[in-house]
Design a protein around this motif. Structure first.
Motif, PDB file in Angstrom:
ATOM      1  N   ASN A   1       0.862  -1.189   0.000  1.00  0.00           N
ATOM      2  CA  ASN A   1       0.000   0.000   0.000  1.00  0.00           C
ATOM      3  C   ASN A   1       0.898   1.239   0.000  1.00  0.00           C
ATOM      4  OD1 ASN A   1      -1.804   2.085   0.335  1.00  0.00           O
ATOM      5  ND2 ASN A   1      -2.931   1.120   2.011  1.00  0.00           N
ATOM      6  N   ALA A   2       1.080   1.811  -1.194  1.00  0.00           N
ATOM      7  CA  ALA A   2       1.893   3.028  -1.305  1.00  0.00           C
ATOM      8  C   ALA A   2       1.141   4.259  -0.833  1.00  0.00           C
ATOM      9  CB  ALA A   2       2.339   3.222  -2.752  1.00  0.00           C
ATOM     10  N   GLY A   3      -0.157   4.142  -0.630  1.00  0.00           N
ATOM     11  CA  GLY A   3      -0.957   5.269  -0.161  1.00  0.00           C
ATOM     12  C   GLY A   3      -1.499   6.141  -1.268  1.00  0.00           C
ATOM     13  N   ILE A   4      -0.786   6.158  -2.430  1.00  0.00           N
ATOM     14  CA  ILE A   4      -1.264   6.908  -3.590  1.00  0.00           C
ATOM     15  C   ILE A   4      -1.158   6.019  -4.826  1.00  0.00           C
ATOM     16  CG2 ILE A   4      -0.527   9.124  -2.612  1.00  0.00           C
ATOM     17  CD1 ILE A   4       1.732   9.136  -4.702  1.00  0.00           C
ATOM     18  N   ALA A   5      -1.990   6.314  -5.820  1.00  0.00           N
ATOM     19  CA  ALA A   5      -1.903   5.648  -7.112  1.00  0.00           C
ATOM     20  C   ALA A   5      -1.092   6.555  -8.028  1.00  0.00           C
ATOM     21  CB  ALA A   5      -3.299   5.401  -7.680  1.00  0.00           C
ATOM     22  N   SER A   6       0.051   6.092  -8.486  1.00  0.00           N
ATOM     23  CA  SER A   6       0.967   6.968  -9.225  1.00  0.00           C
ATOM     24  C   SER A   6       0.524   7.116 -10.682  1.00  0.00           C
ATOM     25  CB  SER A   6       2.398   6.423  -9.164  1.00  0.00           C
ATOM     26  OG  SER A   6       3.311   7.393  -9.621  1.00  0.00           O
ATOM     27  N   MET A   7       0.074   8.321 -11.013  1.00  0.00           N
ATOM     28  CA  MET A   7      -0.299   8.664 -12.382  1.00  0.00           C
ATOM     29  C   MET A   7       0.924   9.079 -13.193  1.00  0.00           C
ATOM     30  SD  MET A   7      -2.789  11.779 -13.656  1.00  0.00           S
ATOM     31  CE  MET A   7      -4.125  11.306 -12.577  1.00  0.00           C
ATOM     32  N   HIS A   8       1.931   9.650 -12.518  1.00  0.00           N
ATOM     33  CA  HIS A   8       3.174  10.094 -13.137  1.00  0.00           C
ATOM     34  C   HIS A   8       4.327   9.517 -12.311  1.00  0.00           C
ATOM     35  CE1 HIS A   8       0.344  13.159 -14.608  1.00  0.00           C
ATOM     36  NE2 HIS A   8       0.181  13.568 -13.363  1.00  0.00           N
TER      37      HIS A   8
ATOM     38  N   LEU B   1       6.820   9.438  -7.215  1.00  0.00           N
ATOM     39  CA  LEU B   1       5.442   9.038  -7.512  1.00  0.00           C
ATOM     40  C   LEU B   1       4.561  10.279  -7.400  1.00  0.00           C
ATOM     41  CD1 LEU B   1       5.264   5.894  -5.169  1.00  0.00           C
ATOM     42  CD2 LEU B   1       6.079   5.962  -7.530  1.00  0.00           C
ATOM     43  N   LEU B   2       3.651  10.451  -8.346  1.00  0.00           N
ATOM     44  CA  LEU B   2       2.852  11.672  -8.360  1.00  0.00           C
ATOM     45  C   LEU B   2       1.457  11.366  -8.891  1.00  0.00           C
ATOM     46  CD1 LEU B   2       2.868  14.822  -8.032  1.00  0.00           C
ATOM     47  CD2 LEU B   2       3.691  14.941 -10.389  1.00  0.00           C
ATOM     48  N   ASP B   3       0.450  11.748  -8.121  1.00  0.00           N
ATOM     49  CA  ASP B   3      -0.936  11.616  -8.549  1.00  0.00           C
ATOM     50  C   ASP B   3      -1.516  13.005  -8.725  1.00  0.00           C
ATOM     51  OD1 ASP B   3      -3.286  10.420  -9.285  1.00  0.00           O
ATOM     52  OD2 ASP B   3      -3.833   9.715  -7.291  1.00  0.00           O
TER      53      ASP B   3
ATOM     54  N   HIS C   1      -0.108  13.584  -2.027  1.00  0.00           N
ATOM     55  CA  HIS C   1      -0.462  13.204  -3.394  1.00  0.00           C
ATOM     56  C   HIS C   1       0.781  12.990  -4.241  1.00  0.00           C
ATOM     57  CE1 HIS C   1      -4.689  13.887  -2.534  1.00  0.00           C
ATOM     58  NE2 HIS C   1      -4.267  14.924  -1.828  1.00  0.00           N
ATOM     59  N   SER C   2       1.919  12.983  -3.570  1.00  0.00           N
ATOM     60  CA  SER C   2       3.189  12.640  -4.186  1.00  0.00           C
ATOM     61  C   SER C   2       4.055  11.974  -3.128  1.00  0.00           C
ATOM     62  CB  SER C   2       3.876  13.894  -4.749  1.00  0.00           C
ATOM     63  OG  SER C   2       5.081  13.555  -5.414  1.00  0.00           O
ATOM     64  N   ALA C   3       5.038  11.205  -3.579  1.00  0.00           N
ATOM     65  CA  ALA C   3       5.903  10.493  -2.640  1.00  0.00           C
ATOM     66  C   ALA C   3       7.192  10.108  -3.335  1.00  0.00           C
ATOM     67  CB  ALA C   3       5.199   9.241  -2.097  1.00  0.00           C
ATOM     68  N   VAL C   4       8.192   9.745  -2.530  1.00  0.00           N
ATOM     69  CA  VAL C   4       9.434   9.155  -3.037  1.00  0.00           C
ATOM     70  C   VAL C   4       9.482   7.714  -2.572  1.00  0.00           C
ATOM     71  CG1 VAL C   4      11.946   9.146  -2.853  1.00  0.00           C
ATOM     72  CG2 VAL C   4      10.753  11.291  -3.193  1.00  0.00           C
TER      73      VAL C   4
ATOM     74  N   THR D   1      -1.965  18.499 -10.278  1.00  0.00           N
ATOM     75  CA  THR D   1      -1.056  17.931 -11.274  1.00  0.00           C
ATOM     76  C   THR D   1      -1.747  16.921 -12.185  1.00  0.00           C
ATOM     77  OG1 THR D   1      -0.423  16.340  -9.575  1.00  0.00           O
ATOM     78  CG2 THR D   1       0.997  18.247  -9.859  1.00  0.00           C
ATOM     79  N   TRP D   2      -3.051  16.951 -12.236  1.00  0.00           N
ATOM     80  CA  TRP D   2      -3.819  16.001 -13.030  1.00  0.00           C
ATOM     81  C   TRP D   2      -3.422  16.094 -14.505  1.00  0.00           C
ATOM     82  CZ3 TRP D   2      -9.909  16.294 -13.378  1.00  0.00           C
ATOM     83  CH2 TRP D   2     -10.390  15.163 -14.051  1.00  0.00           C
ATOM     84  N   CYS D   3      -2.967  14.978 -15.079  1.00  0.00           N
ATOM     85  CA  CYS D   3      -2.631  14.876 -16.502  1.00  0.00           C
ATOM     86  C   CYS D   3      -1.639  15.953 -16.929  1.00  0.00           C
ATOM     87  CB  CYS D   3      -3.893  14.928 -17.362  1.00  0.00           C
ATOM     88  SG  CYS D   3      -5.048  13.585 -16.984  1.00  0.00           S
ATOM     89  N   SER D   4      -0.583  16.103 -16.156  1.00  0.00           N
ATOM     90  CA  SER D   4       0.470  17.081 -16.434  1.00  0.00           C
ATOM     91  C   SER D   4       1.638  16.394 -17.148  1.00  0.00           C
ATOM     92  CB  SER D   4       0.908  17.744 -15.127  1.00  0.00           C
ATOM     93  OG  SER D   4       1.181  16.765 -14.142  1.00  0.00           O
TER      94      SER D   4
END
Length: 541
Positions: free
Chosen positions: A44-51, A62-64, A96-99, A116-119
């Protein structure tokens, strides 16, 4: 009609002959009987990485999107995001971001303010990640992340200088002059530069011409060619673009088949540039996509594309050469491997990108061997058990594995079947990591100028067949099925001089210019018998 077909076929054949192919010496391919292995490295990374992007410290950003409500990764105590412009949560104490740190599998939350949606993004010469655009309050933002070691405290910085035009679904490409070109976006038919250095926006007619009812020209594919021109592809069409004079040099034939860009979501790579060709040979590969109408009528769940096309943009008469993949696929990520092969991973067999617009997830990666004969290039590998569809990513790590993250087919974090928001992170080990001894880089330069001779010392316990390759790979910014800035450079190498006990000395020369290798950090892999080492990070400037 027969005469016309023969002439057309002859033109294709001649266009291929006029540019010397570097694929006469194919990469050694290891026995892939097992087809690779999968491992869940974070439950569980806590966020779903979109970027997703790999830094030169080896850790991973990781960035959502931020405009999504609370994630499952809390920010440090006392740190909250208070943004009155947020459409969902004006007071948010989650990240909403992580390393992510491979090996320890540690997750450190990062603070980012605007959406940062769809950036889009790209690393610049000093290794700083530059991140541009997004939705709502983030539409014109430029953000930077200066990487640090996993024990550091580096974080996002939102700069005061905005983009000249708000950009959502744009593409970035680093240029030889050290700036980045930002191409397109939703209702954005121009290009601009970051930093601008006095330059404005410049119209790109390709984006206007390809703006169909389905808007299949978001996240255009952009590749820097060895002659310092850009190959830009949108929808089904492509151009050769001079970024210095802001002019279209030439137009290429339309690719057969389906639309290939968002929301149809094919993917693209420039096949490896090689010193053996004098760095002059460039070939583009584009695979997958969705049928036109799949996005407009998602209930129909139209079958995805099954085709790939290759084109030589610098040939006298460029033409598409088509072939079929073993599996239909949209939303597939195409990743260049250190063995000069291409991995196609993630995606679905039906529908398109969009909230719940795809079904029949593709669980099997496919390996593509560019130097093999047509009809023999594809190999289907081991399936995962985790569907990765809309908003998933795949990145090459320095240890040779592929980090696979994300997948959120819903507007918000939703954990219902068949495609829940995916917070697990996986690592896929390609077949080359399961067949005997790996080479290891004992010493390599940490920094190199252009056209400089250098020496790498490699240890390898196996029986060496042929030479040890030295291949440089960039670290791209991966989002929406496209790795922005992805690049592989196969260097010239001497016959390895063996000292004793499996120790080899290889002499090589760095890339000749920033046109071939824009200044940045690269992963340097030694490849022996088709098996890559763990990479050493090298700063090229």
């Amino acid at each position: 009609m027969r005469t016309i077909r023969l002439v057309s076929a002859l033109r294709v054949f001649l266009s291929l002959l006029l540019v010397q192919s570097p694929w006469q010496s194919s990469p050694a391919v290891v026995d892939a009987a097992g087809g690779g292995t999968w491992e869940v490295v974070v439950e569980n990374a806590g966020i779903a990485s979109m970027h997703t992007a790999v830094t030169h410290y080896g850790n991973v950003v990781l960035l959502d999107r931020t405009n999504i409500g609370p994630s499952q990764l809390p920010l440090p105590k006392g740190v909250c995001r208070n943004n009155l412009l947020d459409r969902v949560s004006t007071h948010d104490c989650t990240a909403h971001s992580a390393v992510y740190t491979p090996g320890t599998n540690n997750i450190r939350p990062l603070f980012i303010f605007t959406d940062t949606w769809c950036s889009s993004g790209q690393f610049r010469a000093d290794g700083t990640l530059v991140q541009t655009g997004g939705d709502a309050d983030g539409n014109s933002k430029i953000r930077t992340f200066s990487p640090c070691s996993s024990s550091g405290s580096c974080n996002w910085v939102e700069t005061k200088t905005p983009l000249q035009l708000g950009r959502w679904y744009a593409t970035n490409q680093q240029l030889p002059d050290g700036t980045e070109i930002v191409v397109g976006g939703r209702s954005a038919f121009t290009v601009e530069f970051v930093p601008a250095d006095g330059r404005g926006q410049y119209n790109l007619p390709l984006l206007t011409a390809t703006n169909d009812a389905q808007n299949d020209n978001y996240y255009p594919f952009v590749h820097l060619l060895p002659n310092n021109l850009l190959y830009i592809f949108a929808n089904r069409d492509s151009i050769l673009y001079n970024w210095q004079t802001h002019t279209t040099v030439s137009n290429f034939p339309t690719i057969p088949g389906e639309p290939r860009n968002y929301p149809s979501a094919g993917s693209s790579v420039m096949l490896p540039l090689t010193a053996s060709s004098g760095w002059t040979y460039a070939e583009i590969l584009i695979c997958g996509g969705s049928q036109f109408g799949a996005y407009l009528n998602p209930s129909r769940q139209l079958p995805a594309s099954q085709t790939c096309g290759r084109i030589l943009p610098l040939a006298t008469n460029p033409a598409w050469v088509m072939e079929n993949m073993p599996i239909r696929r949209n939303m597939g990520d195409m990743i260049l491997l250190p063995t000069r092969q291409v991995l196609i991973i993630n995606g679905a067999e039906n529908g398109s990108q969009g909230w719940g617009f795809a079904t029949n997830a593709v669980l099997n990666p496919v390996l593509y061997n560019p130097g093999f004969a047509a009809g023999t290039r594809f190999q289907t590998l081991t399936a995962t058990t985790i569907p990765r569809v809309y908003h998933s990513t795949a990145n090459l790590l320095a240890d040779g594995r592929i980090l696979v993250a994300g997948s959120n087919t819903h507007q918000f974090y939703t954990f219902t079947q068949p495609f829940p928001t995916e917070l697990r992170i996986e690592a896929f080990s390609p077949p080359y990591l399961s067949v005997g001894a790996r080479p290891a880089i004992a010493t390599a330069p940490a920094a190199l100028g252009y056209n400089k001779g250098f020496t790498v010392k490699v240890t390898f316990a196996g029986v060496l067949n042929g030479v040890i390759e030295l291949n440089l790979l960039s670290a791209p910014f991966v989002t929406h099925s496209y790795a922005q800035g992805q690049r592989l450079l196969q260097l010239a190498v001497s016959a390895p001089g063996k000292v004793s006990g499996g120790k080899y000395t290889i002499k090589s020369t760095s890339p000749p210019s920033a046109t071939i290798a824009p200044a940045s950090y690269y992963m340097l892999f030694a490849v022996a018998n088709g098996i890559p080492s763990v990479a050493a990070w090298v700063h090229i400037s």
